[in-house]
Design a protein around this motif. Structure first.
Motif, PDB file in Angstrom:
ATOM      1  N   GLU A   1       0.627  -1.161   0.006  1.00  8.77           N
ATOM      2  CA  GLU A   1      -0.104  -0.187  -0.118  1.00  8.77           C
ATOM      3  C   GLU A   1       0.941   1.260   0.036  1.00  8.77           C
ATOM      4  O   GLU A   1       0.379   2.333  -0.315  1.00  8.77           O
ATOM      5  N   LEU A   2       2.087   1.187   0.341  1.00  9.34           N
ATOM      6  CA  LEU A   2       2.933   2.237   0.415  1.00  9.34           C
ATOM      7  C   LEU A   2       3.160   2.900  -0.929  1.00  9.34           C
ATOM      8  O   LEU A   2       3.449   3.937  -1.161  1.00  9.34           O
ATOM      9  N   SER A   3       3.150   2.112  -1.904  1.00 13.69           N
ATOM     10  CA  SER A   3       3.226   2.569  -3.281  1.00 13.69           C
ATOM     11  C   SER A   3       2.211   3.635  -3.792  1.00 13.69           C
ATOM     12  O   SER A   3       2.316   4.151  -4.694  1.00 13.69           O
ATOM     13  N   LYS A   4       1.045   3.735  -2.987  1.00 11.61           N
ATOM     14  CA  LYS A   4      -0.021   4.471  -3.277  1.00 11.61           C
ATOM     15  C   LYS A   4       0.410   6.018  -2.911  1.00 11.61           C
ATOM     16  O   LYS A   4      -0.140   6.852  -3.478  1.00 11.61           O
ATOM     17  N   ILE A   5       1.534   6.098  -1.908  1.00  6.19           N
ATOM     18  CA  ILE A   5       2.066   7.512  -2.024  1.00  6.19           C
ATOM     19  C   ILE A   5       2.848   7.919  -2.886  1.00  6.19           C
ATOM     20  O   ILE A   5       4.059   7.227  -3.145  1.00  6.19           O
ATOM     21  N   LYS A   6       2.549   8.949  -3.621  1.00  2.09           N
ATOM     22  CA  LYS A   6       2.906   9.291  -5.150  1.00  2.09           C
ATOM     23  C   LYS A   6       4.428  10.035  -5.096  1.00  2.09           C
ATOM     24  O   LYS A   6       5.221   9.829  -5.854  1.00  2.09           O
ATOM     25  N   GLU A   7       4.517  10.753  -3.949  1.00  2.37           N
ATOM     26  CA  GLU A   7       5.746  11.642  -3.851  1.00  2.37           C
ATOM     27  C   GLU A   7       6.050  11.862  -2.497  1.00  2.37           C
ATOM     28  O   GLU A   7       4.911  11.912  -1.474  1.00  2.37           O
ATOM     29  N   VAL A   8       7.253  12.314  -1.957  1.00  3.87           N
ATOM     30  CA  VAL A   8       7.601  12.625  -0.747  1.00  3.87           C
ATOM     31  C   VAL A   8       7.723  14.114  -0.736  1.00  3.87           C
ATOM     32  O   VAL A   8       8.649  14.787  -1.285  1.00  3.87           O
ATOM     33  N   ARG A   9       7.000  14.934   0.192  1.00  3.96           N
ATOM     34  CA  ARG A   9       7.425  16.210   0.012  1.00  3.96           C
ATOM     35  C   ARG A   9       8.108  16.637   1.564  1.00  3.96           C
ATOM     36  O   ARG A   9       9.273  17.300   1.401  1.00  3.96           O
ATOM     37  N   VAL A  10       7.650  16.347   2.421  1.00  6.16           N
ATOM     38  CA  VAL A  10       8.179  16.626   3.841  1.00  6.16           C
ATOM     39  C   VAL A  10       8.705  15.677   4.601  1.00  6.16           C
ATOM     40  O   VAL A  10       9.273  15.592   5.568  1.00  6.16           O
TER      41      VAL A  10
ATOM     42  N   PHE B   1      14.772   0.325   5.978  1.00  4.07           N
ATOM     43  CA  PHE B   1      13.607   1.325   5.933  1.00  4.07           C
ATOM     44  C   PHE B   1      13.634   2.136   4.695  1.00  4.07           C
ATOM     45  O   PHE B   1      12.712   2.263   3.960  1.00  4.07           O
ATOM     46  N   PHE B   2      14.808   2.798   4.531  1.00  8.05           N
ATOM     47  CA  PHE B   2      15.165   3.843   3.249  1.00  8.05           C
ATOM     48  C   PHE B   2      15.255   3.138   2.161  1.00  8.05           C
ATOM     49  O   PHE B   2      14.745   3.617   0.997  1.00  8.05           O
ATOM     50  N   CYS B   3      15.724   1.898   2.035  1.00 11.24           N
ATOM     51  CA  CYS B   3      15.633   1.110   0.940  1.00 11.24           C
ATOM     52  C   CYS B   3      14.174   0.702   0.322  1.00 11.24           C
ATOM     53  O   CYS B   3      13.921   0.964  -1.000  1.00 11.24           O
ATOM     54  N   ARG B   4      13.380   0.502   1.267  1.00  7.58           N
ATOM     55  CA  ARG B   4      11.843   0.288   0.911  1.00  7.58           C
ATOM     56  C   ARG B   4      11.353   1.531   0.574  1.00  7.58           C
ATOM     57  O   ARG B   4      10.478   1.495  -0.315  1.00  7.58           O
ATOM     58  N   LEU B   5      11.654   2.557   1.217  1.00  5.81           N
ATOM     59  CA  LEU B   5      10.922   3.988   0.781  1.00  5.81           C
ATOM     60  C   LEU B   5      11.440   4.158  -0.692  1.00  5.81           C
ATOM     61  O   LEU B   5      10.516   4.500  -1.647  1.00  5.81           O
ATOM     62  N   LYS B   6      12.627   4.046  -0.849  1.00  8.37           N
ATOM     63  CA  LYS B   6      13.204   4.271  -2.184  1.00  8.37           C
ATOM     64  C   LYS B   6      12.628   3.274  -3.310  1.00  8.37           C
ATOM     65  O   LYS B   6      12.235   3.977  -4.292  1.00  8.37           O
ATOM     66  N   GLU B   7      12.334   2.081  -2.912  1.00  8.38           N
ATOM     67  CA  GLU B   7      11.892   1.221  -4.128  1.00  8.38           C
ATOM     68  C   GLU B   7      10.363   1.551  -4.338  1.00  8.38           C
ATOM     69  O   GLU B   7      10.116   1.312  -5.244  1.00  8.38           O
ATOM     70  N   HIS B   8       9.276   1.616  -3.008  1.00 10.11           N
ATOM     71  CA  HIS B   8       7.825   1.829  -3.242  1.00 10.11           C
ATOM     72  C   HIS B   8       7.685   3.285  -3.737  1.00 10.11           C
ATOM     73  O   HIS B   8       6.723   3.457  -4.677  1.00 10.11           O
ATOM     74  N   LEU B   9       8.429   4.252  -3.474  1.00 10.08           N
ATOM     75  CA  LEU B   9       8.257   5.709  -3.869  1.00 10.08           C
ATOM     76  C   LEU B   9       8.927   6.143  -5.157  1.00 10.08           C
ATOM     77  O   LEU B   9       8.544   6.972  -5.825  1.00 10.08           O
ATOM     78  N   LYS B  10       9.703   5.297  -5.426  1.00 12.15           N
ATOM     79  CA  LYS B  10      10.628   5.444  -6.857  1.00 12.15           C
ATOM     80  C   LYS B  10      11.188   6.837  -6.661  1.00 12.15           C
ATOM     81  O   LYS B  10      11.083   7.462  -7.688  1.00 12.15           O
ATOM     82  N   THR B  11      11.940   6.865  -5.858  1.00 10.58           N
ATOM     83  CA  THR B  11      12.523   8.325  -5.793  1.00 10.58           C
ATOM     84  C   THR B  11      14.041   8.123  -5.525  1.00 10.58           C
ATOM     85  O   THR B  11      14.452   7.145  -4.807  1.00 10.58           O
ATOM     86  N   ASN B  12      14.807   9.195  -5.626  1.00 15.05           N
ATOM     87  CA  ASN B  12      16.121   9.160  -5.363  1.00 15.05           C
ATOM     88  C   ASN B  12      16.513  10.228  -3.982  1.00 15.05           C
ATOM     89  O   ASN B  12      17.726  10.439  -3.798  1.00 15.05           O
ATOM     90  N   GLN B  13      15.426  10.413  -3.488  1.00 18.74           N
ATOM     91  CA  GLN B  13      15.532  11.599  -2.490  1.00 18.74           C
ATOM     92  C   GLN B  13      16.422  11.063  -1.281  1.00 18.74           C
ATOM     93  O   GLN B  13      17.181  11.659  -0.566  1.00 18.74           O
ATOM     94  N   TYR B  14      16.321   9.596  -0.896  1.00 24.28           N
ATOM     95  CA  TYR B  14      17.174   9.261   0.344  1.00 24.28           C
ATOM     96  C   TYR B  14      18.620   8.803  -0.099  1.00 24.28           C
ATOM     97  O   TYR B  14      19.351   7.967   0.666  1.00 24.28           O
ATOM     98  N   ASP B  15      19.074   8.672  -1.502  1.00 24.07           N
ATOM     99  CA  ASP B  15      20.331   8.228  -1.840  1.00 24.07           C
ATOM    100  C   ASP B  15      21.676   8.792  -0.780  1.00 24.07           C
ATOM    101  O   ASP B  15      22.282   7.960  -0.481  1.00 24.07           O
ATOM    102  N   GLU B  16      21.669  10.032  -0.675  1.00 22.20           N
ATOM    103  CA  GLU B  16      22.598  10.530   0.332  1.00 22.20           C
ATOM    104  C   GLU B  16      22.503   9.642   1.572  1.00 22.20           C
ATOM    105  O   GLU B  16      23.618   9.583   2.283  1.00 22.20           O
ATOM    106  N   ASP B  17      21.366   9.766   2.184  1.00 22.91           N
ATOM    107  CA  ASP B  17      21.375   8.985   3.409  1.00 22.91           C
ATOM    108  C   ASP B  17      21.782   7.568   3.610  1.00 22.91           C
ATOM    109  O   ASP B  17      22.268   7.133   4.307  1.00 22.91           O
ATOM    110  N   LEU B  18      21.317   7.073   2.473  1.00 28.57           N
ATOM    111  CA  LEU B  18      21.818   5.453   2.437  1.00 28.57           C
ATOM    112  C   LEU B  18      23.263   5.341   2.279  1.00 28.57           C
ATOM    113  O   LEU B  18      23.896   4.289   2.715  1.00 28.57           O
ATOM    114  N   LEU B  19      23.867   6.359   1.543  1.00 28.75           N
ATOM    115  CA  LEU B  19      25.144   6.407   1.301  1.00 28.75           C
ATOM    116  C   LEU B  19      26.051   6.556   2.760  1.00 28.75           C
ATOM    117  O   LEU B  19      27.054   6.079   3.313  1.00 28.75           O
ATOM    118  N   LYS B  20      25.458   7.459   3.615  1.00 29.99           N
ATOM    119  CA  LYS B  20      25.905   7.800   4.837  1.00 29.99           C
ATOM    120  C   LYS B  20      25.695   6.618   5.831  1.00 29.99           C
ATOM    121  O   LYS B  20      26.739   6.398   6.599  1.00 29.99           O
TER     122      LYS B  20
END
Length: 346
Positions: free
Chosen positions: A33-42, A140-159
């Motif tokens: 169901e997380l995939s229903k969230i189309k974009e991450v704003r804040v 957590f961030f890998c799942r968010l990245k996968e479901h939301l299809k976003t690169n927003q968390y790439d720097e966090d994952l590198l850290k």
């Protein structure tokens, strides 16, 4: 240790809480169901349930705001723990407090909105805590990245990956909280002077200097632990002198995340490090040459040079503390200092 991350999604009505609880509808991060969230704003609202090996909750069913921010706060706490080690008190904006008291033990607190402390959870392994948080954050961030299809968390994952590599060889740092030997105890409050108190001050001074971005300031060891002829409570009093009111505000802003602000009758900005009853440091920030600065420094220096005054003060402290009433003890100390303030007697 283990964890479960939940995301708030009001349309998916899975009851996880008692009737009437405002945090009633959540679903697990693994849900499609997380995939229903189309974009991450804040951020994505939710909470983390962190439990120990006996399923005792370390983080309970409380909404901490944006759950991705909460994970990042925990990662930051782990990073500071790995860097600063034993003796660190790590205070995060979301109401989490992490303290270390030995090479293994971690105390994990949650504060209420009123700032009250809830009973701390004792975590017996720093390494276990670090591994759990970093592994959980990565999942957590890998799942968010996968479901939301976003690169927003790439720097966090590198850290997080970098910290995971460092955690493989993690060794707790040598202690700088030194608890006095019981053989030196005078009474409920006081101990004979401990040479370790100077080392505690020097290491905390170095820690403060890493936090402070100002360049023109002074850090002094004050209070009874700075006087080798006095008995004292094992609390290190530290006075920071600034060049101006503006400089004071800047330094207060630099250190407020790592120390607990406290109300005081003194005309200064006051902080504590450590939670009751184990308070270890008092930090006072004021302008150099202010009345408070001059009074504290002058009284300390007078005790260092006047053996008779120091002996009289020590006798008063021992007598005042014998009854076990901390407030009465502090009141009698304050009255003595007021009577013997070198600036008022001059």
């Amino acid at each position: 240790m283990k964890y479960i991350s939940f995301i708030q999604y009001p349309d998916k009505k899975i009851r996880r809480f008692p009737v009437g609880n405002e945090l009633e509808y959540f679903f697990d991060i693994s849900s499609s169901e997380l995939s229903k969230i189309k974009e991450v704003r804040v951020g994505v609202r939710g909470y983390i349930s962190l439990t120990d090996d006996k399923d005792n909750e370390l983080l309970g069913h409380r909404l901490f705001g944006w759950i991705d921010s909460l994970w990042l706060e925990l990662v930051e706490s782990v990073e500071k723990l790995m860097h600063d080690g034993f003796g660190a008190t790590i205070v995060q904006n979301c109401g989490l407090i992490l303290e270390t008291y030995s090479k293994t033990l971690v105390k994990f607190y949650i504060t209420s909105e009123e700032g009250a402390y809830k009973k701390p959870c004792r975590i017996l392994s720093q390494k276990d805590f670090i591994d759990t948080i970093l592994d959980g954050a990565k999942q957590f961030f890998c799942r968010l990245k996968e479901h939301l299809k976003t690169n927003q968390y790439d720097e966090d994952l590198l850290k997080i990956d970098e910290l995971l590599r460092k955690a493989e060889n993690f060794q707790p740092i040598d202690p700088y909280f030194h608890y006095p030997n019981e053989t030196t105890r005078v009474n409920t409050f006081l101990f004979q002077h401990n040479e370790d108190w100077r080392e505690m001050f020097e290491k905390e001074r170095a820690y403060l200097m890493k936090l402070i971005t100002e360049t023109d300031y002074e850090i002094q060891h004050v209070g009874s632990t700075a006087i080798n002829t006095l008995s004292a409570r094992p609390v290190i009093d530290i006075l920071i002198g600034t060049k101006s009111k503006w400089s004071t505000e800047m330094i207060v802003n630099d250190i407020h995340r790592d120390y607990f602000y406290q109300e005081t009758s003194f005309p200064v900005n006051a902080f504590k490090k450590g939670t009751p009853p184990d308070c270890q440091y008092n930090i006072y920030v004021t302008e150099k040459n202010s009345p408070f600065w001059n009074s504290v420094i002058t009284f300390r220096d007078k005790l260092l040079t006047d053996e008779d005054l120091a002996k009289e003060y020590d006798e008063l402290k021992r007598k005042a503390s014998a009854c076990g009433d901390l407030q009465d003890y502090e009141n009698q100390k304050s009255a003595f200092i007021e009577r013997n303030d070198p600036l008022k007697l001059a």
